[in-house]
Motif scaffolding. Structure first.
Motif, PDB file in Angstrom:
ATOM      1  N   CYS A  96       0.831  -1.223   0.000  1.00  0.00           N
ATOM      2  CA  CYS A  96       0.000   0.000   0.000  1.00  0.00           C
ATOM      3  C   CYS A  96       0.853   1.255   0.000  1.00  0.00           C
ATOM      4  O   CYS A  96       0.442   2.279  -0.523  1.00  0.00           O
ATOM      5  CB  CYS A  96      -0.997  -0.001   1.157  1.00  0.00           C
ATOM      6  N   TRP A  98       1.887   3.242   2.507  1.00  0.00           N
ATOM      7  CA  TRP A  98       1.683   4.288   3.512  1.00  0.00           C
ATOM      8  C   TRP A  98       2.832   4.362   4.509  1.00  0.00           C
ATOM      9  O   TRP A  98       3.238   5.441   4.913  1.00  0.00           O
ATOM     10  CB  TRP A  98       0.357   4.038   4.236  1.00  0.00           C
ATOM     11  N   CYS A  99       3.362   3.224   4.911  1.00  0.00           N
ATOM     12  CA  CYS A  99       4.411   3.221   5.942  1.00  0.00           C
ATOM     13  C   CYS A  99       5.797   3.372   5.360  1.00  0.00           C
ATOM     14  O   CYS A  99       6.766   3.485   6.098  1.00  0.00           O
ATOM     15  CB  CYS A  99       4.350   1.924   6.755  1.00  0.00           C
ATOM     16  N   ILE A 130       5.772  -0.104  11.898  1.00  0.00           N
ATOM     17  CA  ILE A 130       4.771  -1.116  11.561  1.00  0.00           C
ATOM     18  C   ILE A 130       4.491  -1.081  10.059  1.00  0.00           C
ATOM     19  O   ILE A 130       4.364  -0.005   9.468  1.00  0.00           O
ATOM     20  CB  ILE A 130       3.451  -0.854  12.323  1.00  0.00           C
ATOM     21  N   ARG A 132       1.473  -2.772   7.998  1.00  0.00           N
ATOM     22  CA  ARG A 132       0.253  -3.580   8.113  1.00  0.00           C
ATOM     23  C   ARG A 132       0.132  -4.562   6.957  1.00  0.00           C
ATOM     24  O   ARG A 132      -0.522  -5.594   7.072  1.00  0.00           O
ATOM     25  CB  ARG A 132      -0.954  -2.631   8.172  1.00  0.00           C
ATOM     26  N   CYS A 133       0.764  -4.239   5.814  1.00  0.00           N
ATOM     27  CA  CYS A 133       0.782  -5.179   4.694  1.00  0.00           C
ATOM     28  C   CYS A 133       1.809  -6.280   4.948  1.00  0.00           C
ATOM     29  O   CYS A 133       1.894  -7.217   4.162  1.00  0.00           O
ATOM     30  CB  CYS A 133       1.124  -4.470   3.388  1.00  0.00           C
ATOM     31  N   ALA A 134       2.601  -6.126   6.015  1.00  0.00           N
ATOM     32  CA  ALA A 134       3.627  -7.126   6.376  1.00  0.00           C
ATOM     33  C   ALA A 134       4.629  -7.346   5.253  1.00  0.00           C
ATOM     34  O   ALA A 134       4.892  -8.475   4.852  1.00  0.00           O
ATOM     35  CB  ALA A 134       2.989  -8.440   6.825  1.00  0.00           C
TER      36      ALA A 134
ATOM     37  N   PHE B  69      -4.503  -0.514  -3.416  1.00  0.00           N
ATOM     38  CA  PHE B  69      -4.066  -0.290  -2.022  1.00  0.00           C
ATOM     39  C   PHE B  69      -3.030  -1.331  -1.620  1.00  0.00           C
ATOM     40  O   PHE B  69      -2.999  -1.754  -0.472  1.00  0.00           O
ATOM     41  CB  PHE B  69      -5.231  -0.206  -1.039  1.00  0.00           C
ATOM     42  N   GLY B  70      -2.249  -1.713  -2.611  1.00  0.00           N
ATOM     43  CA  GLY B  70      -1.130  -2.589  -2.312  1.00  0.00           C
ATOM     44  C   GLY B  70      -1.264  -3.983  -2.878  1.00  0.00           C
ATOM     45  O   GLY B  70      -0.300  -4.735  -2.913  1.00  0.00           O
ATOM     46  N   LYS B 210       6.053   5.257  -4.308  1.00  0.00           N
ATOM     47  CA  LYS B 210       5.914   4.849  -2.910  1.00  0.00           C
ATOM     48  C   LYS B 210       7.269   4.713  -2.209  1.00  0.00           C
ATOM     49  O   LYS B 210       7.327   4.261  -1.077  1.00  0.00           O
ATOM     50  CB  LYS B 210       5.124   3.525  -2.832  1.00  0.00           C
ATOM     51  N   PHE B 217      -2.034  10.103  -1.787  1.00  0.00           N
ATOM     52  CA  PHE B 217      -3.141   9.461  -1.101  1.00  0.00           C
ATOM     53  C   PHE B 217      -4.174  10.537  -0.741  1.00  0.00           C
ATOM     54  O   PHE B 217      -3.905  11.732  -0.857  1.00  0.00           O
ATOM     55  CB  PHE B 217      -2.638   8.773   0.173  1.00  0.00           C
ATOM     56  N   MET B 346      -3.100   1.157   7.540  1.00  0.00           N
ATOM     57  CA  MET B 346      -2.142   2.155   8.044  1.00  0.00           C
ATOM     58  C   MET B 346      -2.613   3.586   7.802  1.00  0.00           C
ATOM     59  O   MET B 346      -2.345   4.464   8.612  1.00  0.00           O
ATOM     60  CB  MET B 346      -0.766   1.945   7.416  1.00  0.00           C
ATOM     61  N   ALA B 394      -4.887   4.123  -1.645  1.00  0.00           N
ATOM     62  CA  ALA B 394      -5.238   4.051  -0.232  1.00  0.00           C
ATOM     63  C   ALA B 394      -4.166   3.286   0.534  1.00  0.00           C
ATOM     64  O   ALA B 394      -3.614   2.310   0.039  1.00  0.00           O
ATOM     65  CB  ALA B 394      -6.593   3.380  -0.039  1.00  0.00           C
ATOM     66  N   PHE B 398      -8.030  -3.824   3.476  1.00  0.00           N
ATOM     67  CA  PHE B 398      -8.346  -5.161   3.980  1.00  0.00           C
ATOM     68  C   PHE B 398      -9.850  -5.360   4.129  1.00  0.00           C
ATOM     69  O   PHE B 398     -10.306  -6.153   4.947  1.00  0.00           O
ATOM     70  CB  PHE B 398      -7.578  -5.427   5.282  1.00  0.00           C
TER      71      PHE B 398
END
Lengths: 152, 724
Positions: A96, A98-99, A130, A132-134, B69-70, B210, B217, B346, B394, B398
């Motif tokens: 994703c 974001w992190c 962190i 979250r997508c690991a 979103f990934g 990214k 976003f 996240m 995004a 999930f």
């Protein structure tokens, strides 16, 4: 009024001194690569380099960085940053995304301190970020790849 | 909406725009450039559905109808287009399609929607047709310009050539001319043996942005004179405002207004910092009379009491399981408990809305963008044609952004409505809003009972699943459900095992607490309950976890069998469950038509599992982007692992949500992430999804290893709650 240098540029901001640095950088300076994830220094998405050290800027009052040198993902420079970014792209680390700014800043900080980190070094330096997508498998490999690339 | 003919549409932009319209009902009916009849459009009017844009600068942009979103649809859908277009990967770009339920519908669902691991599956033919149509038109343009036969033209790696005349051109060179060509009705597609891009790895299209901070976003959108808005939501989900005091909040520099909206108290400010500070100074009394005020503990007790084999609806029945189990040599009966879970993407939920002169523009990461757009139109009392929704990248989802109730669309609309008049607003949720915001994975109880005969063979299997419904009473409920919601129990039925008697029943529970699909939906608990319970039965019978499963598999369960055999092979499975301080656990589970088997290597570190390595075999049909598949499996393993180890979104007495941030709602961190070794089964079957199927098997694989190592069965998740 707070003065600091960000990505090599001197800036003055007129905001309440208790405002978290993250929101000043995003809302006032419109550098949006650093992200908000928790607001309590638990996730690391907001990580910037402040005077050469990775800092959780969601809990850093802007008044505390008067005179500081700040680097964000947008201005991260040097051989470590270049190696980290190239390794991240080479392995398609982000999902994703974001992190990932925070991850890249933390990884760059690690390599500046420890050019050839072990898995334990990586765990210690990166456990505050962190994902979250690991994407952790690839983050670990990218840090090793970056270290190898710098070693030449 | 202005109706345009195809020619008018094609002439409006620079370069070539390929429009495709597919009929409403699924992939059984396909056909590029089909004629579509719908309300407001007369019969025979061409309604182009633009998926491909080729610019004079030679870039090929795929307009992606699925939110990125990934999980990889930018890269995946672009691969499908590029393959049939014979483009060079370097020239490919991707961007999000705006909200438009007709043009950008998910062919499986009938509206624009990302979910159910369907992006590649529903786009596979459609996007290849889009690429093939563009290629056909480029070739036709070249043939006309060069005065040669189209059959003699070759397209390779983004270059169009005619060998005999020595002519060559790029797509960009011919874009303008190609736009004047007829759109082919049924462009020929490649045979899979001709694929060059599908099945091989290329850099993901969204990676660079990214890694340098430039990816945009929703939260990164700023508009002129925009106010940032945060809302004080209740800490009991579904409570409403009784009274509030905003006098201190209004004293904060930068806070411009405070308004009550149905969702809570909205603080409007010139910056996020000011809005958050203002919100922290609000005093609000809540009315919880319409909210869920039971604790999780009480809900578990209530659900457990409801879990009788004759309750609810029977959703699968083979033979007489009752008689078989009653006559069995050994009966095994246990209860599994699964907590409420938050998705915790996240990027907390957010949206930007700008209203000017009766028109609204939105920026939002929505999985059902048409639904959120409709909520804004309705709330503001303006027609849907006056609302534009830009679907943004995004920061995870999930399932959280797939809102049948338009939770965020409604909230930003109410913010605009309460402000009155024109303006621009950015709604920002904090992590506290996210974790206390409802829409959880449903708390679920599985009561399971099985009988073994003297030889240890399973003679009967019963599973009573108790939880709330996700889909019933929403617009997704098509009125033909007969009181059944498969998303509540999917994965507990149609197991790959050939058991002589089976009975599965679903007992629906009602609660005002909102629940939602969470990565792998019903499979998030059914995969665990079935694969742990089966493993316990195999252990009682003294059978090997791999061979025992293989022996039980139905003859038609060929793909389940293949992934289980493959994972056993790559893990070097030799029937030994414990070697030294390491134990190995197995699980296999199909979800969303993708088959996944996993073996987890686990040790006991201070009385808690440490997962060192996970081997995975996955069969998702044609592997469009192997790199994306591996990434999704790695991530699915990590997402599922953190959840089973740590996560319980707990309601306290009175319905108060216990966990409000990552300090108590624990995420898996890098030092807890296992190595993941993924084997992808070679297949020419139609591709299926990979966003979710990696998640269900990890929990049972770890639990089965842990039980082998310690003798402790984990039936109440997470591991921490069971007292591991």
């Amino acid at each position: 009024m707070t003065n600091f240098t960000i990505n090599g540029k001197d800036v003055t901001v007129d905001v309440e001194e208790d405002t978290p640095l993250l929101w000043v950088v995003r809302d006032e300076l419109r550098l949006t690569g650093s992200k908000f994830g928790c607001g309590v220094a638990q996730c690391g998405a907001c990580t910037m380099m402040v005077d050469g050290m990775p800092r959780r800027t969601c809990v850093t009052p802007v008044g505390s960085v008067n005179g500081a040198m700040i680097e964000t993902i947008e201005g991260l420079e040097g051989p470590e940053a270049e190696a980290v970014t190239a390794a991240w792209q080479g392995l398609d680390v982000p999902q994703c995304g974001w992190c990932q700014s925070g991850q890249i800043v933390s990884a760059t900080a690690l390599l500046r301190e420890v050019p050839k980190p072990t898995d334990d070094d990586i765990d210690a330096a990166m456990a505050g970020n962190i994902c979250r997508c690991a994407t952790y498998v690839r983050i670990r490999k990218a840090i090793h790849d970056a270290a190898d690339a710098m070693e030449g | 909406m202005t109706i345009q003919s195809r020619r008018q549409f094609l002439a409006t932009g620079a370069g070539l725009v390929i429009g495709l319209a597919l009929p409403m009902q699924g992939r059984a009916q396909s056909g590029a450039a089909a004629v579509l009849t719908r309300d407001g459009v007369g019969p025979g009017t061409f309604a182009p559905n633009a998926f491909v844009r080729i610019a004079p600068d030679n870039t090929v942009t795929v307009i992606c109808k699925h939110i990125e979103f990934g999980q990889g649809p930018f890269t995946g859908l672009a691969t499908l287009v590029a393959e049939e277009l014979d483009a060079s990967w370097d020239q490919m770009r991707a961007e999000s399609a705006p909200a438009n339920d007709e043009l950008y519908k998910n062919l499986f669902f009938g509206l624009q929607a990302t979910g159910g691991s369907t992006a590649i599956a529903n786009s596979y033919t459609q996007m290849r047709q889009a690429g093939a149509a563009a290629r056909y038109m480029l070739v036709a343009a070249a043939a006309r310009e060069w005065g040669v036969s189209a059959e003699e033209i070759i397209v390779e790696d983004g270059v169009i050539t005619h060998a005999a005349s020595g002519q060559a051109a790029t797509f960009g060179d011919l874009a303008e001319a190609a736009a004047q060509q007829q759109v082919p009705v049924e462009p020929a597609l490649k045979n899979p043996s001709e694929f060059k891009l599908i099945g091989t790895d290329r850099p993901k299209l969204d990676t660079v942005g990214k890694t340098d901070g430039t990816a945009m976003f929703t939260m990164d959108v700023y508009r002129d004179d925009m106010q940032t808005v945060v809302v004080r939501h209740p800490e009991v989900v579904g409570a409403t405002v009784a009274t509030f005091d905003d006098s201190e909040a209004l004293k904060v520099k930068g806070v411009q207004a405070v308004r009550q909206i149905p969702q809570g108290i909205a603080v409007y400010a010139t910056s996020t910092g000011a809005a958050l500070k203002g919100r922290s100074l609000l005093t609000v009394e809540w009315d919880t009379s319409k909210a869920e005020t039971r604790s999780s503990e009480t809900i578990y007790a209530d659900f457990s009491k409801a879990a009788t084999r004759d309750a609810g609806v029977v959703v699968e029945e083979i033979g007489d399981s009752g008689a078989a189990i009653d006559g069995a040599e050994t009966v095994h009966e246990v209860e599994f408990r699964f907590p409420y879970l938050a998705h915790a993407p996240m990027e907390p939920l957010d949206a930007v809305l700008e209203v000017r002169d009766g028109k609204a523009e939105m920026w939002m990461g929505a999985q059902f963008p048409g639904v959120d757009k409709g909520a804004v139109a309705q709330t503001l009392g303006i027609g849907g044609e006056n609302v534009t929704l830009n679907v943004m990248l995004a920061g995870g989802s999930f399932g959280r952004r797939a809102q049948t109730s338009a939770q965020i669309g409604l909230e930003i609309a109410e913010i605009a409505k309460a402000a009155g008049g024109d303006g621009a607003w950015k709604l920002v949720w904090t992590r506290e809003d996210d974790l206390t915001g409802g829409y959880y994975r449903p708390l679920t109880v599985h009561r399971m009972r099985a009988g073994l005969d003297a030889d240890g063979s399973i003679v009967g299997w019963e599973n009573t699943v108790v939880n709330q419904s996700i889909m019933l009473d929403t617009f997704m409920d098509q009125g033909n459900s007969e009181g059944k919601d498969p998303t509540s129990y999917e994965g507990s039925t149609k197991m790959p095992y050939d058991l002589p008697t089976i009975r599965v029943n679903w007992v629906r529970q009602q609660s005002p607490l909102s629940v939602l699909w969470w990565r792998s939906v019903g499979h998030s608990h059914t995969g665990y309950a079935t694969e742990v319970f089966l493993d316990e039965l195999l252990e009682m019978a003294g059978k090997d976890p791999v061979q025992g499963r293989l022996d039980l598999m139905k003859s038609e369960a060929g793909r389940d069998r293949a992934v289980l055999e493959k994972v056993a092979e790559i893990a070097g499975w030799d029937g030994t469950k414990v070697k030294g301080d390491r134990a190995y656990g197995v699980a296999v589970h199909e979800s969303f038509n993708t088959y996944v088997a996993q073996i987890a290597e686990v040790s006991d570190v201070g009385g808690f599992p440490r997962v060192h390595k996970v081997w995975v075999a996955v069969d998702c049909g044609v592997a469009v982007n192997p790199n994306v598949i591996r990434a999704q499996i790695e991530g699915g393993v990590g997402y599922g692992l953190g959840t089973v180890l740590f996560n319980d979104l707990t309601l306290l007495e009175g319905g108060i949500v216990s966990q409000k941030n990552f300090d108590t709602y624990r995420m898996l961190r890098i030092h807890e992430m296992p190595e993941v070794d993924v084997a992808i089964i070679n297949s020419v079957a139609e591709p299926t999804g990979v966003g979710e199927p990696g998640t269900p098997p990890i929990g049972p694989a770890v639990a089965n290893a842990w039980r082998a190592l310690t003798g402790q069965a984990v039936r109440h998740l997470p591991f921490e709650t069971t007292g591991v």
